[in-house]
Design a protein around this motif. Structure first.
Motif, PDB file in Angstrom:
ATOM      1  N   LEU A 186       6.012 -14.452 -63.272  1.00 38.18           N
ATOM      2  CA  LEU A 186       5.026 -14.047 -62.280  1.00 38.18           C
ATOM      3  C   LEU A 186       4.172 -15.239 -61.833  1.00 38.18           C
ATOM      4  O   LEU A 186       3.772 -16.067 -62.645  1.00 38.18           O
ATOM      5  CB  LEU A 186       4.117 -12.957 -62.856  1.00 38.18           C
ATOM      6  CG  LEU A 186       4.768 -11.581 -63.028  1.00 38.18           C
ATOM      7  CD1 LEU A 186       3.864 -10.660 -63.825  1.00 38.18           C
ATOM      8  CD2 LEU A 186       5.118 -10.976 -61.686  1.00 38.18           C
ATOM      9  N   ALA A 187       3.876 -15.289 -60.536  1.00 34.84           N
ATOM     10  CA  ALA A 187       3.168 -16.436 -59.957  1.00 34.84           C
ATOM     11  C   ALA A 187       1.783 -16.604 -60.529  1.00 34.84           C
ATOM     12  O   ALA A 187       1.260 -17.716 -60.585  1.00 34.84           O
ATOM     13  CB  ALA A 187       3.082 -16.274 -58.439  1.00 34.84           C
ATOM     14  N   GLY A 188       1.173 -15.519 -60.948  1.00 29.97           N
ATOM     15  CA  GLY A 188      -0.183 -15.605 -61.475  1.00 29.97           C
ATOM     16  C   GLY A 188      -0.279 -16.294 -62.816  1.00 29.97           C
ATOM     17  O   GLY A 188      -1.374 -16.654 -63.249  1.00 29.97           O
ATOM     18  N   TYR A 189       0.879 -16.498 -63.474  1.00 26.45           N
ATOM     19  CA  TYR A 189       0.878 -17.082 -64.805  1.00 26.45           C
ATOM     20  C   TYR A 189       1.752 -18.327 -64.925  1.00 26.45           C
ATOM     21  O   TYR A 189       1.756 -18.977 -65.961  1.00 26.45           O
ATOM     22  CB  TYR A 189       1.360 -16.057 -65.835  1.00 26.45           C
ATOM     23  CG  TYR A 189       0.722 -14.698 -65.682  1.00 26.45           C
ATOM     24  CD1 TYR A 189       1.505 -13.544 -65.616  1.00 26.45           C
ATOM     25  CD2 TYR A 189      -0.648 -14.556 -65.590  1.00 26.45           C
ATOM     26  CE1 TYR A 189       0.927 -12.303 -65.461  1.00 26.45           C
ATOM     27  CE2 TYR A 189      -1.234 -13.307 -65.433  1.00 26.45           C
ATOM     28  CZ  TYR A 189      -0.438 -12.186 -65.372  1.00 26.45           C
ATOM     29  OH  TYR A 189      -0.998 -10.949 -65.214  1.00 26.45           O
ATOM     30  N   ASN A 190       2.495 -18.637 -63.879  1.00 26.64           N
ATOM     31  CA  ASN A 190       3.469 -19.728 -63.950  1.00 26.64           C
ATOM     32  C   ASN A 190       3.358 -20.648 -62.754  1.00 26.64           C
ATOM     33  O   ASN A 190       2.892 -20.250 -61.684  1.00 26.64           O
ATOM     34  CB  ASN A 190       4.886 -19.152 -63.980  1.00 26.64           C
ATOM     35  CG  ASN A 190       5.165 -18.334 -65.223  1.00 26.64           C
ATOM     36  OD1 ASN A 190       5.524 -18.854 -66.267  1.00 26.64           O
ATOM     37  ND2 ASN A 190       4.996 -17.022 -65.092  1.00 26.64           N
ATOM     38  N   GLU A 191       3.845 -21.867 -62.931  1.00 28.83           N
ATOM     39  CA  GLU A 191       3.860 -22.820 -61.839  1.00 28.83           C
ATOM     40  C   GLU A 191       4.781 -22.314 -60.729  1.00 28.83           C
ATOM     41  O   GLU A 191       5.901 -21.886 -60.987  1.00 28.83           O
ATOM     42  CB  GLU A 191       4.346 -24.181 -62.308  1.00 28.83           C
ATOM     43  CG  GLU A 191       4.454 -25.210 -61.184  1.00 28.83           C
ATOM     44  CD  GLU A 191       4.927 -26.556 -61.674  1.00 28.83           C
ATOM     45  OE1 GLU A 191       5.233 -26.685 -62.874  1.00 28.83           O
ATOM     46  OE2 GLU A 191       4.998 -27.491 -60.843  1.00 28.83           O
ATOM     47  N   GLN A 192       4.297 -22.385 -59.507  1.00 34.34           N
ATOM     48  CA  GLN A 192       5.118 -22.060 -58.353  1.00 34.34           C
ATOM     49  C   GLN A 192       5.668 -23.347 -57.745  1.00 34.34           C
ATOM     50  O   GLN A 192       4.965 -24.357 -57.669  1.00 34.34           O
ATOM     51  CB  GLN A 192       4.296 -21.321 -57.293  1.00 34.34           C
ATOM     52  CG  GLN A 192       4.084 -19.863 -57.590  1.00 34.34           C
ATOM     53  CD  GLN A 192       3.669 -19.091 -56.348  1.00 34.34           C
ATOM     54  OE1 GLN A 192       2.617 -19.331 -55.800  1.00 34.34           O
ATOM     55  NE2 GLN A 192       4.490 -18.167 -55.921  1.00 34.34           N
TER      56      GLN A 192
END
Lengths: 112, 114
Positions: free
Chosen positions: B97-103
């Motif tokens: 999920l983008a809220g927890y991982n590098e995009q």
């Protein structure tokens, strides 16, 4: 609802001077916080992130950020700015649904 | 690795025309996202996908459709373009999920609707 505010739309600093970009967030729990940089004509690149632990986090390109829960802030700093640091900087917070919420961005101009 | 690529880089449309933006990633990421970037508004999420064959609405989905037929590709469609859709569009992918991982972002597509 979660939100991110970057109070400074545009900042100009002289090359070699120190830099601080401000970021304030609104989030009920312990936030996941990010700083991304966008060079002209390019996509965004992660500078650094904070999830937990040490409140001072180090990133790439000599940047660091400090998480201050009492102030709901996550300000980005660099002790000596280089001309190549001219870019747009985005602060972001991870929402409770797993999405990323971005601030409005701060454009950094570096004077020679 | 090419990372995240976007096609085309620039496009000019007339009001009412349709087009599809293609995003491709070679990192085997499950999650893919489409954002639009407008001056003073940061990036806003249009649609996203948590895996092949799945899509979901983001913050500003109206006027756009998406498809994720293959894991590596995420298409953004405009059925009837409007001037309000003039923007820079970014695709991104993440391991989780983008809220927890590098995009990881593509270079963007600059779209002008006349």
């Amino acid at each position: 609802a979660q939100s991110v505010t970057q109070p400074d739309i545009h900042i100009t600093v002289s090359e070699g001077a120190s830099l601080e970009l401000r970021c304030n967030y609104s989030y009920g729990a312990t936030p996941y916080l990010f700083w991304y940089v966008q060079s002209p004509g390019q996509g965004l690149q992660l500078l650094l992130k904070y999830f937990s632990g040490d409140t001072l986090v180090q990133g790439i390109k000599g940047f660091e950020a400090e998480f201050k829960r009492s102030q709901s802030s996550f300000n980005l700093r660099k002790p000596s700015v280089h001309w190549s640091d001219a870019a747009e900087y985005f602060c972001a917070v991870g929402s409770n649904t797993g999405k990323l919420i971005f601030g409005q961005g701060t454009t950094l101009q570096v004077k020679p | 690795n090419a990372g995240v690529t976007q096609t085309p880089k620039f496009r000019v449309l007339k009001t009412g025309q349709s087009m599809t933006l293609l995003c491709a990633q070679d990192m085997n990421h499950e999650y893919m996202y489409w954002y639009r970037q407008d001056p003073g508004m940061g990036l806003r999420l249009i649609h996203y996908s948590v895996g092949e064959g799945t899509t979901a609405k983001g913050e500003v989905p109206d006027g756009y459709n998406v498809s994720r037929l293959k894991k590596q590709n995420f298409l953004l469609g405009l059925e009837s373009a409007a001037p309000s859709q003039t923007s820079v569009y970014f695709c991104a992918s993440t391991q989780g999920l983008a809220g927890y991982n590098e995009q990881f972002f593509g270079p963007g597509t600059r779209l002008t609707v006349l």
